[in-house]
Design an enzyme around this catalytic site. Structure first.
Site, mmCIF file in Angstrom:
data_model
loop_
_atom_site.group_PDB
_atom_site.id
_atom_site.type_symbol
_atom_site.label_atom_id
_atom_site.label_comp_id
_atom_site.label_asym_id
_atom_site.label_seq_id
_atom_site.Cartn_x
_atom_site.Cartn_y
_atom_site.Cartn_z
ATOM 1 N N THR A 36 44.905 34.449 28.798
ATOM 2 C CA THR A 36 45.230 35.592 28.019
ATOM 3 C C THR A 36 46.650 35.313 27.537
ATOM 4 O O THR A 36 47.402 35.760 26.678
ATOM 5 C CB THR A 36 45.288 36.765 28.570
ATOM 6 O OG1 THR A 36 46.245 36.856 29.953
ATOM 7 C CG2 THR A 36 44.177 37.609 29.099
ATOM 8 N N GLY A 37 47.335 34.169 28.375
ATOM 9 C CA GLY A 37 48.671 33.603 27.955
ATOM 10 C C GLY A 37 48.486 32.842 26.625
ATOM 11 O O GLY A 37 47.552 32.477 26.167
ATOM 12 N N ASP A 57 43.568 27.199 36.241
ATOM 13 C CA ASP A 57 43.166 28.795 36.789
ATOM 14 C C ASP A 57 43.904 28.826 38.061
ATOM 15 O O ASP A 57 43.988 27.845 39.012
ATOM 16 C CB ASP A 57 41.896 28.620 36.752
ATOM 17 C CG ASP A 57 41.413 30.208 37.325
ATOM 18 O OD1 ASP A 57 42.013 30.900 38.040
ATOM 19 O OD2 ASP A 57 40.257 30.559 36.579
ATOM 20 N N LYS A 97 39.142 38.454 40.450
ATOM 21 C CA LYS A 97 39.399 37.132 40.925
ATOM 22 C C LYS A 97 40.794 36.541 40.857
ATOM 23 O O LYS A 97 41.444 36.199 41.771
ATOM 24 C CB LYS A 97 38.759 35.834 40.143
ATOM 25 C CG LYS A 97 37.281 35.839 40.386
ATOM 26 C CD LYS A 97 36.572 34.613 40.126
ATOM 27 C CE LYS A 97 35.152 34.296 40.379
ATOM 28 N NZ LYS A 97 34.515 33.385 39.828
ATOM 29 N N ASN A 105 45.156 32.638 47.254
ATOM 30 C CA ASN A 105 45.376 31.034 46.956
ATOM 31 C C ASN A 105 47.058 30.868 46.899
ATOM 32 O O ASN A 105 47.535 29.759 47.643
ATOM 33 C CB ASN A 105 44.753 30.497 45.691
ATOM 34 C CG ASN A 105 44.672 29.233 45.391
ATOM 35 O OD1 ASN A 105 44.870 28.638 46.324
ATOM 36 N ND2 ASN A 105 44.565 28.819 44.324
ATOM 37 N N TYR A 151 40.827 46.204 37.437
ATOM 38 C CA TYR A 151 42.319 45.957 37.523
ATOM 39 C C TYR A 151 42.729 46.525 38.680
ATOM 40 O O TYR A 151 43.730 46.053 39.414
ATOM 41 C CB TYR A 151 42.893 46.134 35.991
ATOM 42 C CG TYR A 151 44.416 45.766 35.882
ATOM 43 C CD1 TYR A 151 44.634 44.197 35.905
ATOM 44 C CD2 TYR A 151 45.324 46.718 35.881
ATOM 45 C CE1 TYR A 151 46.149 43.967 35.651
ATOM 46 C CE2 TYR A 151 46.685 46.365 35.672
ATOM 47 C CZ TYR A 151 46.989 44.960 35.471
ATOM 48 O OH TYR A 151 48.174 44.675 35.395
ATOM 49 N N TYR A 165 50.159 38.796 54.703
ATOM 50 C CA TYR A 165 50.730 37.498 55.003
ATOM 51 C C TYR A 165 52.161 38.122 55.412
ATOM 52 O O TYR A 165 52.784 37.000 56.175
ATOM 53 C CB TYR A 165 50.700 36.822 53.788
ATOM 54 C CG TYR A 165 49.632 35.856 53.530
ATOM 55 C CD1 TYR A 165 48.479 36.332 53.207
ATOM 56 C CD2 TYR A 165 49.644 34.488 53.624
ATOM 57 C CE1 TYR A 165 47.168 35.443 53.507
ATOM 58 C CE2 TYR A 165 48.636 33.733 53.888
ATOM 59 C CZ TYR A 165 47.560 34.014 53.526
ATOM 60 O OH TYR A 165 46.421 33.165 53.271
ATOM 61 N N THR A 181 55.870 47.777 29.947
ATOM 62 C CA THR A 181 56.725 46.646 29.585
ATOM 63 C C THR A 181 56.644 46.462 28.007
ATOM 64 O O THR A 181 55.283 46.164 27.736
ATOM 65 C CB THR A 181 56.856 45.744 30.349
ATOM 66 O OG1 THR A 181 57.164 46.024 31.660
ATOM 67 C CG2 THR A 181 58.073 44.717 30.151
ATOM 68 N N ARG A 192 47.094 46.984 23.308
ATOM 69 C CA ARG A 192 48.042 47.802 23.839
ATOM 70 C C ARG A 192 48.799 48.977 22.821
ATOM 71 O O ARG A 192 48.793 48.395 21.599
ATOM 72 C CB ARG A 192 49.007 47.174 24.910
ATOM 73 C CG ARG A 192 48.339 46.949 26.204
ATOM 74 C CD ARG A 192 49.083 46.482 27.389
ATOM 75 N NE ARG A 192 49.480 45.307 27.303
ATOM 76 C CZ ARG A 192 49.742 44.609 28.245
ATOM 77 N NH1 ARG A 192 50.003 45.381 29.356
ATOM 78 N NH2 ARG A 192 49.997 43.226 28.139
HETATM 79 N N1 UDP Z 1 46.974 54.256 22.952
HETATM 80 C C1 UDP Z 1 46.804 54.847 21.752
HETATM 81 N N2 UDP Z 1 46.571 53.942 20.591
HETATM 82 C C2 UDP Z 1 46.447 52.668 20.675
HETATM 83 C C3 UDP Z 1 46.494 52.043 21.741
HETATM 84 C C4 UDP Z 1 46.687 52.861 22.887
HETATM 85 O O1 UDP Z 1 47.009 55.708 21.518
HETATM 86 O O2 UDP Z 1 46.205 51.986 19.620
HETATM 87 C C5 UDP Z 1 47.390 55.084 24.082
HETATM 88 C C6 UDP Z 1 46.439 54.836 25.192
HETATM 89 O O3 UDP Z 1 45.238 55.509 25.193
HETATM 90 C C7 UDP Z 1 47.451 55.193 26.473
HETATM 91 C C8 UDP Z 1 48.600 54.839 25.929
HETATM 92 O O4 UDP Z 1 48.736 54.647 24.409
HETATM 93 O O5 UDP Z 1 47.329 56.527 26.591
HETATM 94 C C9 UDP Z 1 49.160 53.493 26.396
HETATM 95 O O6 UDP Z 1 48.242 52.646 26.440
HETATM 96 P P1 UDP Z 1 48.287 50.836 26.545
HETATM 97 O O7 UDP Z 1 46.931 50.315 26.447
HETATM 98 O O8 UDP Z 1 49.465 50.390 26.003
HETATM 99 O O9 UDP Z 1 48.570 50.761 28.321
HETATM 100 P P2 UDP Z 1 48.359 51.683 29.598
HETATM 101 O O10 UDP Z 1 49.448 52.384 29.933
HETATM 102 O O11 UDP Z 1 47.148 52.495 29.509
HETATM 103 O O12 UDP Z 1 48.224 50.530 30.624
#
Ligand code: UDP
Length: 318
Positions: A36-37, A57, A97, A105, A151, A165, A181, A192
């Site tokens: 993902t990076g 990894d 993982k 690790n 997650y 640890y 963030t 996101r």
């Molecule tokens: N969200 C949204 N529209 C988008 C993407 C996310 O309304 O296109 C909402 C998502 O359902 C959540 C919030 O925005 O309520 C933040 O989502 P994000 O995936 O950024 O991170 P989370 O805080 O859930 O880890």
């Protein structure tokens, strides 16, 4: 000159940390399998003699000849979006993982080197919380089997391993619980909310609000977060530490701010809420203020403008 190894060093937060550590005078060894990076995030460091990149990894044995002073474990998928190929729900085994095997690790590596250890944990350890804001001693409301569990539970395991640890081997450990963030180097395809809203606004697409938009988040600008992480690393505090911006906003309001700041005429489209979407999330940062003397400084408006500029360039619009 301290030597610091960071897993996830080509990720969004990890790559900004590499920059900050180099600026502090460290030698930096970044480890990333680029799941993902992104190589672009560290491309500007190619000619930096104090920077080494290892494409690997973090679950695999880390063979490092140099004596390490710090080990920072930031490698993990981190987006909850089921619509993105890099979202952790589409990489559930890799995510489990990264939180388990890779944590053990890297803890072992730190123990062998007598190095300080910092774990990138998350506000997701609180799940869908019953209290707002969330203090560090709130144990969370997390399902072990819900879609986000790969997650949430992996990070909870990672915290437990880190404390083990610390207690068993007296390893100097730090646990950062990172809240939402944002900033330059986020992936535009990670699903996101801010990459989505900003890219949608810049390309004239409707902004997709999931659910009714009344759910809240609290967004911390990347430079503020990195400042907090460095203070935590240099502190002697081994209990979990929330790092985030307490400035809480509804997703609906965030959409309006993005429209205003981009000057976009995009509409808003409401889509179904994802299962298990936390309703409120806001860090209680009293501990960070007291122990680290840290609190965020970049107002959301300013952070959003810088992030919008980044995505403009990413999209080839400027
Ligand atoms: N969200 C949204 N529209 C988008 C993407 C996310 O309304 O296109 C909402 C998502 O359902 C959540 C919030 O925005 O309520 C933040 O989502 P994000 O995936 O950024 O991170 P989370 O805080 O859930 O880890």
């Amino acid at each position: 000159m301290p030597t610091t190894l960071i897993t996830g060093g080509a990720g969004f937060i990890g790559s900004h940390l590499c920059d900050a550590l180099l600026a502090e005078g460290h030698r930096v060894i970044a480890v990333d399998n680029l799941l993902t990076g992104r190589r672009e995030n560290i491309a500007h460091l190619a000619n930096e003699p104090r920077f080494i990149f290892i494409e690997q990894d973090a679950c695999e044995p880390l063979l490092v000849k140099d004596k390490l002073d710090n080990v920072l474990h930031f490698a993990s998928p981190a987006s909850p979006s089921s619509k993105s190929p890099v979202g952790y729900m589409n990489l559930p085994v890799e995510t489990l993982k990264a939180g388990s095997h890779a944590t053990l690790n890297t803890l072992e590596l730190a123990r062998q080197h007598g190095a300080r250890y910092l774990l990138a944990s998350t506000s997701e350890v609180y799940g869908d919380p019953e209290i707002t804001p969330q203090p560090e001693d709130y144990p969370g409301r997390v399902s072990p089997t819900a879609p986000r569990s790969c997650y949430d539970e992996a990070k909870r395991f990672a915290e437990a391993a880190t404390m083990a640890y610390h207690r068993k081997f007296h390893l100097p450990t730090r646990i950062a619980r990172i809240f939402n963030t944002y900033g330059p180097r986020m992936r535009r395809d990670d699903g996101r909310v801010l990459p989505n809203f900003i890219c949608q606004a810049l390309t004239g697409q409707p902004l997709t609000i999931y659910g009714d938009g009344k759910q809240t988040r609290s967004f911390c600008y990347i430079s503020d977060l990195v400042g907090g992480l460095l203070r935590l690393l240099h502190s002697d505090y081994s209990q979990p530490m929330n790092l985030g911006d307490p400035d809480e906003i509804t997703i609906e309001q965030l959409a309006r701010e993005v429209l205003e700041l981009t000057g976009s005429t995009s509409t808003i489209a409401y889509e179904p809420a994802p299962e298990g979407d936390p309703q409120r999330r806001q860090p209680d940062i009293r501990r960070a203020k007291q122990v680290l003397g840290w609190s965020p400084r970049v107002p959301r408006r300013e952070g959003l403008l810088r992030t919008i500029e980044f995505f403009r360039t990413e999209l080839g619009l400027s």
